[in-house]
Design an enzyme around this catalytic site. Structure first.
Site, PDB file in Angstrom:
ATOM      1  N   SER A  81       2.591   9.280   1.989  1.00  5.08           N
ATOM      2  CA  SER A  81       1.960  10.150   1.001  1.00  5.08           C
ATOM      3  C   SER A  81       1.936   9.418  -0.338  1.00  5.08           C
ATOM      4  O   SER A  81       2.303   8.248  -0.411  1.00  5.08           O
ATOM      5  CB  SER A  81       2.698  11.477   0.915  1.00  5.08           C
ATOM      6  N   LEU A  82       1.500  10.092  -1.377  1.00  2.53           N
ATOM      7  CA  LEU A  82       1.350   9.450  -2.684  1.00  2.53           C
ATOM      8  C   LEU A  82       2.271  10.103  -3.700  1.00  2.53           C
ATOM      9  O   LEU A  82       2.486  11.314  -3.661  1.00  2.53           O
ATOM     10  CB  LEU A  82      -0.087   9.621  -3.180  1.00  2.53           C
ATOM     11  N   CYS A  98      32.528  28.945   3.018  1.00  5.69           N
ATOM     12  CA  CYS A  98      31.308  29.697   2.690  1.00  5.69           C
ATOM     13  C   CYS A  98      30.326  29.538   3.844  1.00  5.69           C
ATOM     14  O   CYS A  98      29.902  28.428   4.155  1.00  5.69           O
ATOM     15  CB  CYS A  98      30.694  29.173   1.397  1.00  5.69           C
ATOM     16  N   CYS A 146      29.733  33.984  -5.474  1.00  9.42           N
ATOM     17  CA  CYS A 146      28.792  33.568  -4.439  1.00  9.42           C
ATOM     18  C   CYS A 146      28.383  34.795  -3.627  1.00  9.42           C
ATOM     19  O   CYS A 146      29.256  35.508  -3.125  1.00  9.42           O
ATOM     20  CB  CYS A 146      29.456  32.523  -3.531  1.00  9.42           C
ATOM     21  N   LYS A 178      -2.991  14.430 -10.472  1.00 12.27           N
ATOM     22  CA  LYS A 178      -3.411  15.751 -10.011  1.00 12.27           C
ATOM     23  C   LYS A 178      -4.155  16.518 -11.109  1.00 12.27           C
ATOM     24  O   LYS A 178      -3.866  16.354 -12.292  1.00 12.27           O
ATOM     25  CB  LYS A 178      -2.179  16.577  -9.588  1.00 12.27           C
ATOM     26  N   ASP A 233       8.321  13.143  25.234  1.00 10.19           N
ATOM     27  CA  ASP A 233       8.250  12.792  23.810  1.00 10.19           C
ATOM     28  C   ASP A 233       9.470  11.990  23.378  1.00 10.19           C
ATOM     29  O   ASP A 233       9.383  11.051  22.604  1.00 10.19           O
ATOM     30  CB  ASP A 233       8.163  14.060  22.951  1.00 10.19           C
ATOM     31  N   CYS A 293      29.002  27.464  -5.689  1.00  8.26           N
ATOM     32  CA  CYS A 293      30.011  28.235  -4.980  1.00  8.26           C
ATOM     33  C   CYS A 293      31.199  27.321  -4.722  1.00  8.26           C
ATOM     34  O   CYS A 293      31.034  26.175  -4.307  1.00  8.26           O
ATOM     35  CB  CYS A 293      29.411  28.721  -3.658  1.00  8.26           C
ATOM     36  N   TYR A 327     -10.909   5.751   3.163  1.00  6.81           N
ATOM     37  CA  TYR A 327     -10.384   5.203   1.906  1.00  6.81           C
ATOM     38  C   TYR A 327      -9.208   4.243   2.092  1.00  6.81           C
ATOM     39  O   TYR A 327      -8.637   3.756   1.132  1.00  6.81           O
ATOM     40  CB  TYR A 327      -9.998   6.315   0.933  1.00  6.81           C
ATOM     41  N   LYS A 349      -5.449   3.079  -7.405  1.00  4.40           N
ATOM     42  CA  LYS A 349      -4.850   2.073  -6.524  1.00  4.40           C
ATOM     43  C   LYS A 349      -4.966   0.698  -7.171  1.00  4.40           C
ATOM     44  O   LYS A 349      -6.023   0.370  -7.727  1.00  4.40           O
ATOM     45  CB  LYS A 349      -5.580   2.034  -5.180  1.00  4.40           C
ATOM     46  N   ASP A 366      -9.340  16.965  -0.817  1.00  3.61           N
ATOM     47  CA  ASP A 366      -8.403  17.984  -0.351  1.00  3.61           C
ATOM     48  C   ASP A 366      -8.742  18.364   1.089  1.00  3.61           C
ATOM     49  O   ASP A 366      -9.356  19.390   1.353  1.00  3.61           O
ATOM     50  CB  ASP A 366      -8.471  19.201  -1.276  1.00  3.61           C
ATOM     51  N   GLU A 390     -10.505   6.942  -7.596  1.00  2.00           N
ATOM     52  CA  GLU A 390     -11.388   7.661  -6.675  1.00  2.00           C
ATOM     53  C   GLU A 390     -10.878   9.078  -6.489  1.00  2.00           C
ATOM     54  O   GLU A 390      -9.682   9.345  -6.699  1.00  2.00           O
ATOM     55  CB  GLU A 390     -11.420   6.932  -5.331  1.00  2.00           C
ATOM     56  N   ARG A 394      -2.012  12.881  10.616  1.00  2.00           N
ATOM     57  CA  ARG A 394      -0.866  12.239   9.984  1.00  2.00           C
ATOM     58  C   ARG A 394       0.461  12.718  10.577  1.00  2.00           C
ATOM     59  O   ARG A 394       1.406  11.946  10.699  1.00  2.00           O
ATOM     60  CB  ARG A 394      -0.897  12.528   8.482  1.00  2.00           C
ATOM     61  N   GLU A 403     -10.031  10.887   5.033  1.00  2.00           N
ATOM     62  CA  GLU A 403      -9.813  12.326   4.953  1.00  2.00           C
ATOM     63  C   GLU A 403     -10.915  13.082   5.687  1.00  2.00           C
ATOM     64  O   GLU A 403     -12.100  12.814   5.469  1.00  2.00           O
ATOM     65  CB  GLU A 403      -9.813  12.717   3.471  1.00  2.00           C
ATOM     66  N   CYS A 415      29.870  34.394   0.177  1.00  2.00           N
ATOM     67  CA  CYS A 415      31.275  34.416   0.590  1.00  2.00           C
ATOM     68  C   CYS A 415      32.185  35.040  -0.464  1.00  2.00           C
ATOM     69  O   CYS A 415      33.376  35.189  -0.241  1.00  2.00           O
ATOM     70  CB  CYS A 415      31.757  33.006   0.935  1.00  2.00           C
ATOM     71  N   ASP A 467       7.746  17.958  28.928  1.00  2.00           N
ATOM     72  CA  ASP A 467       7.095  17.401  27.742  1.00  2.00           C
ATOM     73  C   ASP A 467       8.094  16.872  26.716  1.00  2.00           C
ATOM     74  O   ASP A 467       7.903  15.824  26.117  1.00  2.00           O
ATOM     75  CB  ASP A 467       6.247  18.479  27.043  1.00  2.00           C
ATOM     76  N   LYS A 511      -9.311  12.427  -5.051  1.00  2.00           N
ATOM     77  CA  LYS A 511      -8.337  12.752  -4.006  1.00  2.00           C
ATOM     78  C   LYS A 511      -8.925  13.938  -3.247  1.00  2.00           C
ATOM     79  O   LYS A 511      -9.031  15.038  -3.791  1.00  2.00           O
ATOM     80  CB  LYS A 511      -6.992  13.114  -4.621  1.00  2.00           C
TER      81      LYS A 511
HETATM   82  S1  IVH Z   1      -4.584   6.773  -0.230  1.00  2.00           S
HETATM   83  C1  IVH Z   1      -0.479   4.925   1.329  1.00  2.00           C
HETATM   84  N1  IVH Z   1      -6.736   7.916  -1.129  1.00  2.00           N
HETATM   85  O1  IVH Z   1      -3.547  12.346  -0.116  1.00  2.00           O
HETATM   86  C2  IVH Z   1      -1.240   6.115   0.849  1.00  2.00           C
HETATM   87  N2  IVH Z   1      -5.131   9.299  -0.065  1.00  2.00           N
HETATM   88  O2  IVH Z   1      -0.858  12.780  -1.122  1.00  2.00           O
HETATM   89  C3  IVH Z   1      -2.634   6.131   1.353  1.00  2.00           C
HETATM   90  N3  IVH Z   1      -5.786  11.641   0.109  1.00  2.00           N
HETATM   91  O3  IVH Z   1      -1.915  11.638   2.869  1.00  2.00           O
HETATM   92  C4  IVH Z   1      -3.364   7.302   0.880  1.00  2.00           C
HETATM   93  N4  IVH Z   1      -7.738  11.433  -0.857  1.00  2.00           N
HETATM   94  O4  IVH Z   1      -4.266  12.588   3.006  1.00  2.00           O
HETATM   95  C5  IVH Z   1      -5.563   8.109  -0.501  1.00  2.00           C
HETATM   96  N5  IVH Z   1      -8.720   8.772  -1.933  1.00  2.00           N
HETATM   97  C6  IVH Z   1      -7.564   8.950  -1.317  1.00  2.00           C
HETATM   98  C7  IVH Z   1      -7.159  10.211  -0.853  1.00  2.00           C
HETATM   99  C8  IVH Z   1      -5.917  10.348  -0.241  1.00  2.00           C
HETATM  100  C9  IVH Z   1      -6.910  12.269  -0.279  1.00  2.00           C
HETATM  101  C10 IVH Z   1      -4.649  12.296   0.750  1.00  2.00           C
HETATM  102  C11 IVH Z   1      -4.140  11.636   1.999  1.00  2.00           C
HETATM  103  C12 IVH Z   1      -2.682  11.371   1.756  1.00  2.00           C
HETATM  104  C13 IVH Z   1      -2.395  12.326   0.649  1.00  2.00           C
HETATM  105  C14 IVH Z   1      -1.226  11.861  -0.176  1.00  2.00           C
END
Ligand code: IVH
Length: 740
Positions: A83-84, A443, A419, A314, A38, A437, A226, A290, A120, A116, A139, A174, A422, A34, A118
């Site tokens: 990610s964001l 070390c 340290c 957040k 990969d 250190c 989304y 966005k 979870d 919009e 992801r 999501e 060491c 495997d 976010k």
């Molecule tokens: S947009 C290029 N929209 O948040 C980025 N992400 O912290 C595209 N998530 O990995 C992501 N709600 O899993 C987007 N309304 C929303 C979201 C969202 C949850 C998550 C998503 C992403 C993570 C980033």
């Protein structure tokens, strides 16, 4: 690798991988292990990324049936899943709006945003080919995810086929579990004597990643769309119209998605969502904003792992009180001593927390890095009751201390000046918050951390040699790995017979063989990876790439740092003298006494530093400032480090950086921008020039090829004229790059 070589290699890999796939899916014994499968698949993806035009119709990247590792096959995302970036308060959101408008050179009034929730849960990418769901991937690390197609098919919100969809459509969104479903699931879990899930997110993740799709089917998962990945035809001109198109195609989109005209309405919508949060049937942890227009999104593009066109605002973190049991000191790769609070375990926001970062001495004492009091100046002591919080995925921190519960015998924590690993002195330099250190490579903690960094994914990325194996080999009596070169002599020191490795628990002949092969493969390494892998302080992935693109070879790099050494030291001396001067100025009666001689020293150092072409060239490379320059210079001038690097190099073939994908009239040219540009912002101009293979520098020198002059350009234009550097006005610059 040349194009011709790449074509041959892609054909070989397609054969190998497709055969292995058939063997695997025909329930034959797999032909290759495997891990090897990969590795080959990753190699294939890398070559395809280098030469997208050579991607084959039968490309193994598009096949879903890869060999499972950890139970699931891997899927390489055709467009990375990023990610964001985070915003924690209104001011951060305002910064985001300003950043975006500045980058685009527009007024904020010309922009609209989508706001919009976010969600979870966990993100999922669904690929439809000719209207049929062809595969679904988690992801993963953003580049490669797990193939969960069979499980995704059991989710009612996910259409199995689409009508009137683009031929290729990757829908992203999501997967989550609703509260009622979560409670019912936990009831069933407890009735059947199974482990309870801590929160709906964990339940959703656990359910989606079930090896048996029948289990997933019994777990009611939901999906909000989304975003999107690869597309054969656009979905719309804006984020909003594209999302509405997805809704029309049959996807659930979040009903709280709203178009906002300005910053005020964005945060207003945030407040509204926050007020509704506790009544929603699913968990959310913030609001995502966005940029609405997709052409603007395209211009804004991405930083290393996050888009410039979106940000996550957040919700405030959850808090909990617990007892601080002890403070441990960890020593990192660059010698930094990091204090870690060991806590009586406590659940914060559904996750059990038993450690929190304490950052440094000032943080423990209740001050931030500017000496300003935090937590109302309350210090942190062992045995204190502390309030901890988590914000998103970040490491828990200490928000407050309950002084009323502090014992009368309590004593302030004294930060160690040795340290713990060491015994070398741990020194806190002027202006630095961190104790370091001074042991360097002697070390063991620094050496191990450096080695772990060396083999990490963005560095040498040696399959089968991760952090755990480094820990094991570092102190090994027979086959120690104490410096990077030792990795490459492992096979030879094992005298090729695998006996020592074989005798070690967990190392069968096959895995040893695989390890040697993986190491052998990395003897050829791109220059930027090598530079990054050395783990020099301040030299991150981006800095390493900037250096590699500028110097093109290891020899050029060391020649430049060697020539710049004296000036680098003079620069540091000037900095130190200035700092002393500033301090002296604060102590009024010493001022007169010190300032004369300091001023002279500063002047001498500044002259020395600026008279070195090598040093000024080094710090003029865009993205490389004096902090990085000095740190690089220190590393290169350190005899132990230098010997270790030279020893390592004797095993390696170092590849010059890849030529930029597109050849352009500015490829390899050094470009400087000066004055104010009218049609694009500086940041955008720089990003575009770099995308075309130019190096962008901050100052004009003999090495400058093109100076682009905007409105109000001053001394640079004169210097360019003196040096005979070609100058272009903004329009001719645009004409030059837009022909492409
Ligand atoms: S947009 C290029 N929209 O948040 C980025 N992400 O912290 C595209 N998530 O990995 C992501 N709600 O899993 C987007 N309304 C929303 C979201 C969202 C949850 C998550 C998503 C992403 C993570 C980033």
């Amino acid at each position: 690798m040349s194009q011709a070589q790449a074509r041959v290699e892609l054909a070989r890999l397609a054969d190998l991988l497709n055969l292995a796939n058939i063997a695997y899916h025909g329930k034959d014994s797999p032909k290759i292990p495997d891990s090897e499968f990969d590795r080959l698949k990753r190699r294939n993806a890398k070559i395809e990324a280098m030469y997208p035009e050579l991607k084959r119709a039968d490309s193994p990247s598009d096949s879903v049936g890869s060999a499972p590792s950890d139970g699931f096959g891997k899927i390489t995302h055709s467009v990375p899943m990023l990610s964001l970036g985070n915003a924690f308060d209104d001011a951060d959101v305002q910064d985001f709006v300003e950043r975006v408008s500045k980058y685009l050179g527009l007024s904020a009034a010309e922009l609209t945003f989508l706001a919009e929730p976010k969600i979870d849960g966990l993100s999922l990418s669904l690929r439809y080919e000719n209207g049929q769901l062809s595969h679904a991937a988690t992801r993963g690390d953003g580049t490669t995810g797990e193939n969960v197609t069979e499980n995704a098919r059991t989710i009612a919100d996910i259409p199995k086929s689409l009508e009137d969809a683009p031929d290729v459509l990757e829908v992203r969104g999501e997967v989550y579990m609703g509260h009622a479903d979560f409670d019912a699931l936990n009831l069933r879990q407890s009735a059947s004597g199974h482990k309870l899930f801590a929160n709906p997110r964990n339940a959703a993740a656990g359910s989606l990643r079930q090896l048996d799709a029948r289990v997933t089917r019994a777990r009611p998962l939901r999906f909000f769309a989304y975003a999107w990945g690869a597309l054969s035809a656009s979905l719309g001109e804006t984020q909003m119209s594209s999302i509405l198109r997805l809704e029309k195609l049959g996807f659930a989109i979040n009903p709280l998605t709203k178009e906002c005209d300005d910053f005020k309405s964005m945060v207003e919508h945030y407040r509204q969502i926050e007020a509704k949060r506790s009544k929603l049937e699913y968990d959310i942890d913030g609001v995502v904003y966005k940029v609405n227009r997709l052409d603007f999104q395209a211009r804004l593009g991405f930083r290393a792992t996050t888009p410039r066109w979106a940000v996550a605002h957040k919700f405030p973190a959850e808090l909990a009180w617990t007892r601080l049991q002890s403070i441990d000191i960890q020593v990192g790769r660059t010698g930094a001593l990091s204090p870690v609070a060991r806590l009586q375990p406590i659940t914060v926001g559904g996750v059990v927390v038993s450690n929190a970062t304490l950052h440094n001495e000032d943080y423990i004492q209740g001050r931030d890095n500017r000496g300003i009091s935090i937590r109302e100046g309350k210090d942190i002591r062992i045995d204190d009751w502390v309030q901890v919080y988590r914000a998103g995925d970040v490491i828990p921190k200490v928000a407050d201390v309950d002084l009323s519960k502090r014992s009368v015998n309590s004593v302030a924590y004294v930060f160690p000046n040795l340290c713990p690993e060491c015994g070398s002195f741990a020194v806190r330099e002027d202006g630095d918050a961190v104790h370091r250190c001074t042991g360097g490579m002697i070390c063991p903690a620094q050496a191990v951390e450096k080695l772990k960094h060396f083999v990490s994914r963005k560095a040498f990325d040696i399959e089968g040699l991760g952090a755990r194996q480094i820990e094991m080999f570092h102190g090994d009596p027979d086959l120690p790995i104490q410096q990077p070169a030792d990795i490459f002599s492992l096979n030879e020191r094992d005298s090729g017979n695998l006996t020592k490795l074989k005798n070690r628990r967990g190392w069968g002949a096959q895995s040893a063989e695989n390890l040697f092969a993986a190491i052998e493969e990395r003897r050829t390494i791109p220059l930027e990876r090598l530079i990054f892998a050395l783990g020099i302080r301040h030299v991150g992935e981006v800095g390493a790439r900037d250096l590699a693109l500028h110097f093109l070879s290891w020899e050029n790099l060391t020649q430049a740092t060697d020539s710049a050494r004296a000036a680098a030291l003079a620069h540091r001396a000037a900095d130190k003298a200035e700092e002393t001067e500033r301090r002296a100025a604060r102590v009024e009666n010493r001022r007169a006494q010190l300032s004369n001689c300091r001023a002279a020293a500063i002047a001498a150092c500044v002259v020395e530093a600026s008279s070195s072409q090598a040093w000024t060239d080094l710090i003029a490379i865009d993205g490389i400032g004096s902090t990085l320059g000095l740190s690089l210079s220190d590393a290169m001038a350190n005899p132990i480090e230098r010997a270790a690097i030279n020893h390592l190099r004797s095993y390696l073939t170092i590849l010059a950086p890849d030529p930029p994908a597109k050849q352009s009239p500015v490829t390899g040219k050094t470009v400087v921008f000066s004055g104010t540009l009218q049609k694009m912002t500086r940041a955008e101009a720089k990003a575009r020039a770099e995308a075309l293979g130019a190096k962008v520098s901050g100052s004009v020198s003999g090495k400058t090829n093109i100076l682009v002059i905007g409105a109000g350009a001053g001394s640079k234009a004169k210097k360019a004229a003196d040096l005979g550097v070609k100058t272009l006005n903004e329009d001719s610059w645009i004409a030059l790059i837009e022909e492409l």
